[in-house]
Scaffold this motif. Sequence first.
Motif, PDB file in Angstrom:
ATOM      1  N   PRO A 129       3.719  -1.396  -0.084  1.00  0.00           N
ATOM      2  CA  PRO A 129       3.677  -0.651   1.176  1.00  0.00           C
ATOM      3  C   PRO A 129       4.922  -0.925   2.023  1.00  0.00           C
ATOM      4  CG  PRO A 129       2.270  -2.576   1.333  1.00  0.00           C
ATOM      5  CD  PRO A 129       2.782  -2.534  -0.083  1.00  0.00           C
ATOM      6  N   TYR A 130       5.329   0.091   2.779  1.00  0.00           N
ATOM      7  CA  TYR A 130       6.456  -0.069   3.694  1.00  0.00           C
ATOM      8  C   TYR A 130       6.243   0.881   4.861  1.00  0.00           C
ATOM      9  CZ  TYR A 130       8.334   4.452   2.237  1.00  0.00           C
ATOM     10  OH  TYR A 130       8.491   5.801   2.017  1.00  0.00           O
ATOM     11  N   GLY A 131       6.950   0.633   5.953  1.00  0.00           N
ATOM     12  CA  GLY A 131       6.872   1.543   7.087  1.00  0.00           C
ATOM     13  C   GLY A 131       6.894   0.807   8.406  1.00  0.00           C
ATOM     14  N   PRO A 132       6.831   1.546   9.511  1.00  0.00           N
ATOM     15  CA  PRO A 132       6.844   0.927  10.838  1.00  0.00           C
ATOM     16  C   PRO A 132       5.733  -0.116  10.974  1.00  0.00           C
ATOM     17  CG  PRO A 132       7.119   3.300  11.026  1.00  0.00           C
ATOM     18  CD  PRO A 132       6.785   3.028   9.588  1.00  0.00           C
ATOM     19  N   GLY A 133       6.103  -1.245  11.573  1.00  0.00           N
ATOM     20  CA  GLY A 133       5.137  -2.316  11.776  1.00  0.00           C
ATOM     21  C   GLY A 133       5.164  -3.394  10.718  1.00  0.00           C
TER      22      GLY A 133
ATOM     23  N   ASP B 191       6.567   0.873  -7.204  1.00  0.00           N
ATOM     24  CA  ASP B 191       5.754   1.960  -6.634  1.00  0.00           C
ATOM     25  C   ASP B 191       5.625   1.708  -5.139  1.00  0.00           C
ATOM     26  OD1 ASP B 191       3.767   3.781  -5.879  1.00  0.00           O
ATOM     27  OD2 ASP B 191       2.707   3.582  -7.785  1.00  0.00           O
ATOM     28  N   TYR B 192       6.532   2.334  -4.360  1.00  0.00           N
ATOM     29  CA  TYR B 192       6.515   2.170  -2.903  1.00  0.00           C
ATOM     30  C   TYR B 192       5.626   3.244  -2.278  1.00  0.00           C
ATOM     31  CZ  TYR B 192       9.852  -1.590  -2.281  1.00  0.00           C
ATOM     32  OH  TYR B 192      10.437  -2.828  -2.265  1.00  0.00           O
ATOM     33  N   ILE B 193       4.754   2.810  -1.357  1.00  0.00           N
ATOM     34  CA  ILE B 193       3.812   3.718  -0.712  1.00  0.00           C
ATOM     35  C   ILE B 193       3.932   3.555   0.802  1.00  0.00           C
ATOM     36  CG2 ILE B 193       1.955   2.006  -1.040  1.00  0.00           C
ATOM     37  CD1 ILE B 193      -0.014   4.383  -1.187  1.00  0.00           C
ATOM     38  N   PHE B 194       4.120   4.662   1.501  1.00  0.00           N
ATOM     39  CA  PHE B 194       4.262   4.629   2.952  1.00  0.00           C
ATOM     40  C   PHE B 194       2.944   4.167   3.567  1.00  0.00           C
ATOM     41  CE2 PHE B 194       4.592   6.721   7.202  1.00  0.00           C
ATOM     42  CZ  PHE B 194       5.737   6.045   7.635  1.00  0.00           C
ATOM     43  N   ILE B 195       3.026   3.376   4.620  1.00  0.00           N
ATOM     44  CA  ILE B 195       1.851   2.707   5.175  1.00  0.00           C
ATOM     45  C   ILE B 195       0.752   3.688   5.582  1.00  0.00           C
ATOM     46  CG2 ILE B 195       2.926   2.563   7.465  1.00  0.00           C
ATOM     47  CD1 ILE B 195       0.439   0.049   5.825  1.00  0.00           C
ATOM     48  N   GLU B 196       1.116   4.839   6.121  1.00  0.00           N
ATOM     49  CA  GLU B 196       0.084   5.805   6.516  1.00  0.00           C
ATOM     50  C   GLU B 196      -0.602   6.412   5.291  1.00  0.00           C
ATOM     51  OE1 GLU B 196       1.627   8.708   9.211  1.00  0.00           O
ATOM     52  OE2 GLU B 196       2.217   7.200  10.707  1.00  0.00           O
TER      53      GLU B 196
ATOM     54  N   GLY C 175      17.628   0.191  -6.332  1.00  0.00           N
ATOM     55  CA  GLY C 175      18.952   0.743  -6.035  1.00  0.00           C
ATOM     56  C   GLY C 175      18.868   2.077  -5.316  1.00  0.00           C
ATOM     57  N   HIS C 176      17.917   2.915  -5.713  1.00  0.00           N
ATOM     58  CA  HIS C 176      17.755   4.209  -5.052  1.00  0.00           C
ATOM     59  C   HIS C 176      17.296   4.030  -3.608  1.00  0.00           C
ATOM     60  CE1 HIS C 176      16.996   8.449  -4.526  1.00  0.00           C
ATOM     61  NE2 HIS C 176      15.738   8.207  -4.183  1.00  0.00           N
ATOM     62  N   ILE C 177      16.404   3.079  -3.379  1.00  0.00           N
ATOM     63  CA  ILE C 177      15.978   2.787  -2.006  1.00  0.00           C
ATOM     64  C   ILE C 177      17.183   2.387  -1.166  1.00  0.00           C
ATOM     65  CG2 ILE C 177      14.627   1.215  -0.560  1.00  0.00           C
ATOM     66  CD1 ILE C 177      12.615   1.030  -2.871  1.00  0.00           C
ATOM     67  N   ALA C 178      18.031   1.514  -1.716  1.00  0.00           N
ATOM     68  CA  ALA C 178      19.204   1.053  -0.975  1.00  0.00           C
ATOM     69  C   ALA C 178      20.162   2.207  -0.683  1.00  0.00           C
ATOM     70  CB  ALA C 178      19.911  -0.048  -1.755  1.00  0.00           C
ATOM     71  N   ARG C 179      20.387   3.067  -1.670  1.00  0.00           N
ATOM     72  CA  ARG C 179      21.294   4.208  -1.467  1.00  0.00           C
ATOM     73  C   ARG C 179      20.739   5.175  -0.421  1.00  0.00           C
ATOM     74  NH1 ARG C 179      21.661   3.613  -7.054  1.00  0.00           N
ATOM     75  NH2 ARG C 179      20.167   5.288  -7.452  1.00  0.00           N
TER      76      ARG C 179
ATOM     77  N   ASP D   5       7.336  11.280   1.573  1.00  0.00           N
ATOM     78  CA  ASP D   5       8.212  10.838   0.486  1.00  0.00           C
ATOM     79  C   ASP D   5       9.112   9.704   0.971  1.00  0.00           C
ATOM     80  OD1 ASP D   5      10.342  11.973   1.931  1.00  0.00           O
ATOM     81  OD2 ASP D   5      10.449  13.767   0.660  1.00  0.00           O
ATOM     82  N   LEU D   6       9.861   9.133   0.036  1.00  0.00           N
ATOM     83  CA  LEU D   6      10.651   7.950   0.355  1.00  0.00           C
ATOM     84  C   LEU D   6      11.650   8.208   1.474  1.00  0.00           C
ATOM     85  CD1 LEU D   6      11.474   4.992  -0.418  1.00  0.00           C
ATOM     86  CD2 LEU D   6      13.274   6.043  -1.805  1.00  0.00           C
ATOM     87  N   ARG D   7      12.362   9.319   1.412  1.00  0.00           N
ATOM     88  CA  ARG D   7      13.382   9.577   2.427  1.00  0.00           C
ATOM     89  C   ARG D   7      12.756   9.677   3.819  1.00  0.00           C
ATOM     90  NH1 ARG D   7      18.671  10.954   2.197  1.00  0.00           N
ATOM     91  NH2 ARG D   7      19.538  11.869   4.083  1.00  0.00           N
TER      92      ARG D   7
END
Length: 303
Positions: free
Chosen positions: A169-173, A203-208, A237-241, A284-286
Amino acid sequence: MRLLVTGANGFIGSACVRTALARGHTVAGLKRPGRPVPPDLPPSDRLLWLEGSLAEPPWPALEAFQPDTCLHAAWIATPGVYLHSPENDRLVRESLTFVDGLLQRGIRHLAGVGTCIEYQITGQPLAEDATPVAPDTPYARAKDALRRALQSRALQEGWTFTWGRVFYPYGPGEHPARFCSHLLRQLLQGQPVTVKSPHALKDYIFIEDLARAILLTLEHRLQGAVNWGTGTGVTVGHIARTAADLVGRPDLVRYQDPPQPDPFHPVVADATRLRQLGWSPAVDLREGLQRLLASLSGRTASH
């Protein structure tokens, strides 16, 4: 639902409280005494904050609330600490005692927050009913020990039990030391970033999206293990770019050569069971990184 959330002021817990309220549920959030209420959770007549801990629960207040469902999200999650902390074993013991108290008071559905790294990394999408469970860190072993104990008890006693394995998970907070926030902060400060394992697939998933997945699972009273992931992998690497592009500093990203091996690669969910409930990711990731960037820098996120 009348939902009790432990760790309700944490990253995942607070997102689930917010989503549960939006879906019309009544929520009691358990948080440690003195810890602040998340600022994006304003007062509501369907939200009750309870001060206490797994070791010292506020039983009279919990009895008055009368939850029918508990989401157990309280755990140690400090980056760089949680994987090997001795607190993991203590939390297993405290969780079992706490759940015993809930069951004595009539609760009939419990969902625990597990981790994708309980699985053996096989090179294939990780599936609840097919991938071996082989935890090899104190954190993952403790989570799996709790799952096994509660699953056995639920089968014997006839209450419903869900074990959700969270992916990335990733996102604000989120904690500022988590990968995406740390990366964006470095870039915002004009500091070079070296990606050690650029080919590692996660597998990154937005917190909401994660919170929606969790609430949908609870509402359906899905039993057994379920993956709380998107089913789609993205390389580090794609996340960083993508992050560097959003900040406008692609020149700051470096890649370690040779790359550092990542023991958790690839870690991608088989999300079939979750998607059968009608769930799909909305962010999505972006867009997710843009919204995280906005929360870090005060910018207005574009959608």
